[in-house]
Scaffold this motif. Structure first.
Motif, PDB file in Angstrom:
ATOM      1  N   SER A   1     -33.708 -20.391  20.436  1.00 61.33           N
ATOM      2  CA  SER A   1     -34.517 -19.173  20.693  1.00 61.33           C
ATOM      3  C   SER A   1     -36.153 -19.737  20.609  1.00 61.33           C
ATOM      4  O   SER A   1     -37.004 -19.050  20.208  1.00 61.33           O
ATOM      5  N   SER A   2     -36.395 -20.948  21.502  1.00 56.19           N
ATOM      6  CA  SER A   2     -37.806 -21.208  21.575  1.00 56.19           C
ATOM      7  C   SER A   2     -38.256 -20.296  22.993  1.00 56.19           C
ATOM      8  O   SER A   2     -37.421 -19.823  23.530  1.00 56.19           O
ATOM      9  N   PRO A   3     -39.584 -20.248  23.476  1.00 56.04           N
ATOM     10  CA  PRO A   3     -39.846 -19.866  24.358  1.00 56.04           C
ATOM     11  C   PRO A   3     -39.305 -20.017  25.673  1.00 56.04           C
ATOM     12  O   PRO A   3     -38.843 -19.276  26.583  1.00 56.04           O
TER      13      PRO A   3
ATOM     14  N   GLY B   1     -33.342 -13.647  17.661  1.00 58.40           N
ATOM     15  CA  GLY B   1     -34.192 -12.924  18.310  1.00 58.40           C
ATOM     16  C   GLY B   1     -34.433 -13.551  19.804  1.00 58.40           C
ATOM     17  O   GLY B   1     -35.386 -12.693  20.731  1.00 58.40           O
ATOM     18  N   GLY B   2     -34.021 -14.616  20.517  1.00 57.89           N
ATOM     19  CA  GLY B   2     -34.228 -14.942  21.587  1.00 57.89           C
ATOM     20  C   GLY B   2     -33.657 -14.133  22.704  1.00 57.89           C
ATOM     21  O   GLY B   2     -34.292 -13.991  23.755  1.00 57.89           O
ATOM     22  N   MET B   3     -32.388 -13.646  22.647  1.00 58.52           N
ATOM     23  CA  MET B   3     -31.775 -12.584  23.812  1.00 58.52           C
ATOM     24  C   MET B   3     -32.685 -11.418  23.628  1.00 58.52           C
ATOM     25  O   MET B   3     -33.215 -11.171  24.984  1.00 58.52           O
ATOM     26  N   HIS B   4     -33.281 -10.723  22.748  1.00 60.17           N
ATOM     27  CA  HIS B   4     -34.056  -9.444  22.738  1.00 60.17           C
ATOM     28  C   HIS B   4     -35.297  -9.839  23.225  1.00 60.17           C
ATOM     29  O   HIS B   4     -35.589  -9.179  24.181  1.00 60.17           O
ATOM     30  N   ALA B   5     -35.795 -11.158  22.999  1.00 62.69           N
ATOM     31  CA  ALA B   5     -37.397 -11.415  23.064  1.00 62.69           C
ATOM     32  C   ALA B   5     -37.231 -11.651  24.792  1.00 62.69           C
ATOM     33  O   ALA B   5     -38.195 -11.201  25.555  1.00 62.69           O
TER      34      ALA B   5
ATOM     35  N   ALA C   1     -41.313 -12.882  22.324  1.00 64.64           N
ATOM     36  CA  ALA C   1     -41.610 -12.111  23.614  1.00 64.64           C
ATOM     37  C   ALA C   1     -42.566 -12.390  24.402  1.00 64.64           C
ATOM     38  O   ALA C   1     -42.786 -12.614  25.605  1.00 64.64           O
ATOM     39  N   ASN C   2     -44.004 -12.315  23.487  1.00 63.26           N
ATOM     40  CA  ASN C   2     -45.195 -12.775  24.043  1.00 63.26           C
ATOM     41  C   ASN C   2     -45.161 -14.261  24.457  1.00 63.26           C
ATOM     42  O   ASN C   2     -45.694 -14.287  25.671  1.00 63.26           O
ATOM     43  N   ALA C   3     -44.680 -15.136  23.926  1.00 60.13           N
ATOM     44  CA  ALA C   3     -44.796 -16.666  24.231  1.00 60.13           C
ATOM     45  C   ALA C   3     -43.875 -16.777  25.477  1.00 60.13           C
ATOM     46  O   ALA C   3     -44.068 -17.389  26.418  1.00 60.13           O
ATOM     47  N   THR C   4     -42.710 -16.035  25.536  1.00 55.59           N
ATOM     48  CA  THR C   4     -42.171 -16.033  26.788  1.00 55.59           C
ATOM     49  C   THR C   4     -42.568 -15.284  27.881  1.00 55.59           C
ATOM     50  O   THR C   4     -42.546 -16.012  28.965  1.00 55.59           O
ATOM     51  N   ALA C   5     -43.280 -14.239  27.687  1.00 59.61           N
ATOM     52  CA  ALA C   5     -44.064 -13.629  28.996  1.00 59.61           C
ATOM     53  C   ALA C   5     -45.111 -14.502  29.396  1.00 59.61           C
ATOM     54  O   ALA C   5     -45.240 -14.711  30.655  1.00 59.61           O
ATOM     55  N   ARG C   6     -45.788 -15.193  28.330  1.00 55.74           N
ATOM     56  CA  ARG C   6     -46.923 -16.357  29.028  1.00 55.74           C
ATOM     57  C   ARG C   6     -46.276 -17.327  29.584  1.00 55.74           C
ATOM     58  O   ARG C   6     -46.948 -17.849  30.565  1.00 55.74           O
ATOM     59  N   ALA C   7     -45.092 -17.706  29.355  1.00 59.23           N
ATOM     60  CA  ALA C   7     -44.339 -19.004  30.289  1.00 59.23           C
ATOM     61  C   ALA C   7     -43.936 -18.298  31.656  1.00 59.23           C
ATOM     62  O   ALA C   7     -43.812 -19.155  32.517  1.00 59.23           O
TER      63      ALA C   7
END
Length: 338
Positions: A166-168, A202-206, A242-248
């Motif tokens: 569950s990393s970005p 938290g990775g699936m949800h994020a 979620a925010n780190a993923t969104a930025r990616a």
């Protein structure tokens, strides 16, 4: 679920194919009739063929993509003794021709032979992974990083995957799944009022939250039942990811706190510890629909969905989608608890 005019482009991120295509969305007619009032559907992320299937393959497509782009020859990851992520990391490494080491802790207070020696741990060995068996008090990631440095000193190129993948980068797999769900919803002409998932690392949800936000869909559509930690911790952890993923995905995309909806009612005494509601959910899904929920993640999350339906928290006629995350080998490890 509204039609989206936004676009989710992940083509700039390296990806190693581990899936056979979109996983199907299927109705649960007998269970829906049994519970009454709500139309239940499942997204079968348990059906992926590699390694016994499961949701972690979505994350591993991007994690392995990044690892191979960096010329890694070895994967190391961490988890509990019966980690589904560890099992699928071992399978993915075998598929890609990489060495794999698993740092597994005895973090769940179960000491029966089934838990210690059956289930995922059998498959870890079959996939050729080297398992480091640590006590529950050990810092698995610290051990993994130290092991990676030792291997690098021997000339190996090592990629360390975090807990649950569950990393970005890993979460991008579920951002892509958000687009898949949206396309299937539109093709089926079935709008979903709620999408229910388990929340562990938290990775699936994020990833789903970030993906739906990028697609212009309200991410509060997704509701998670935490199975790993209390709701406040799970919410903060998921929001950060979620925010780190969104930025990616898009540097201008931001996820606000209300977007992360988490319920802790099914956590029980903690991660991996069975509850009566989980047992009922596993048996109900199996006896009514012939489908297998795992005892650690999907079993508890689906128990939460059942409780919400019974309490009238979903409007009559609502279409509710549950993401089956896999983890079937865990049933054999929890034989005595079911």
């Amino acid at each position: 679920m509204n039609n989206a005019t936004h676009r989710l482009d992940l083509s700039s991120h390296p990806r190693y194919d581990l899936l056979e295509g979109p996983t199907p969305i299927q109705p649960l007619p007998r269970l829906s009739a049994h519970l009454g009032g709500v139309n239940l559907f499942v997204k079968r992320d348990d059906l992926n063929g590699l390694g016994g299937g499961g949701n972690k393959l979505r994350k591993l497509e991007f994690l392995l993509g990044e690892a191979l782009a960096a010329s890694a020859d070895t994967l190391i990851t961490v988890g509990a003794r019966q980690s589904n992520h560890a099992r699928l990391t071992a399978a993915a490494a075998a598929r890609a021709g990489l060495q794999c080491e698993l740092v597994l802790t005895r973090a769940v207070p179960r000491f029966d032979a089934d838990y210690l020696e059956n289930g995922n741990i059998v498959l870890d060995d079959l996939f050729g992974a080297h398992v480091h068996d640590l006590p529950g008090s050990a810092n698995a990631l610290e051990f993994a990083n130290a092991r990676a440095e030792a291997l690098r000193a021997q000339g190996r190129d090592v990629y360390v995957c975090p807990l649950g993948g569950s990393s970005p980068v890993g979460c991008l797999g579920y951002a892509a799944c958000a687009a898949e769900i949206l396309a299937q919803s539109q093709a089926l002409n079935t709008p979903f009022a709620r999408i229910v998932v388990p929340n562990g690392s938290g990775g699936m949800h994020a990833g789903l939250v970030a993906g739906f936000a990028a697609l212009g869909v309200d991410p509060q559509l997704v509701q998670a039942f935490t199975v790993y930690s209390k709701a406040d911790h799970a919410r903060a952890n998921t929001l950060d990811k979620a925010n780190a993923t969104a930025r990616a995905i898009d540097a201008a995309l931001t996820i606000e706190a209300p977007a992360v909806v988490i319920d802790e009612s099914q956590l029980g005494d903690g991660y991996g510890i069975p509850t009566d509601s989980m047992r009922e959910a596993v048996r109900l899904m199996a006896s009514k629909e012939g489908l297998l929920l795992d005892p650690v993640y999907s079993g508890k999350a689906f128990a939460g969905l059942i409780a919400d339906v019974r309490a009238g928290r979903h409007a009559p006629g609502d279409n509710v989608l549950f993401v089956m995350s896999g983890g079937t080998p865990g049933l054999f490890a929890y034989r005595s608890a079911l």
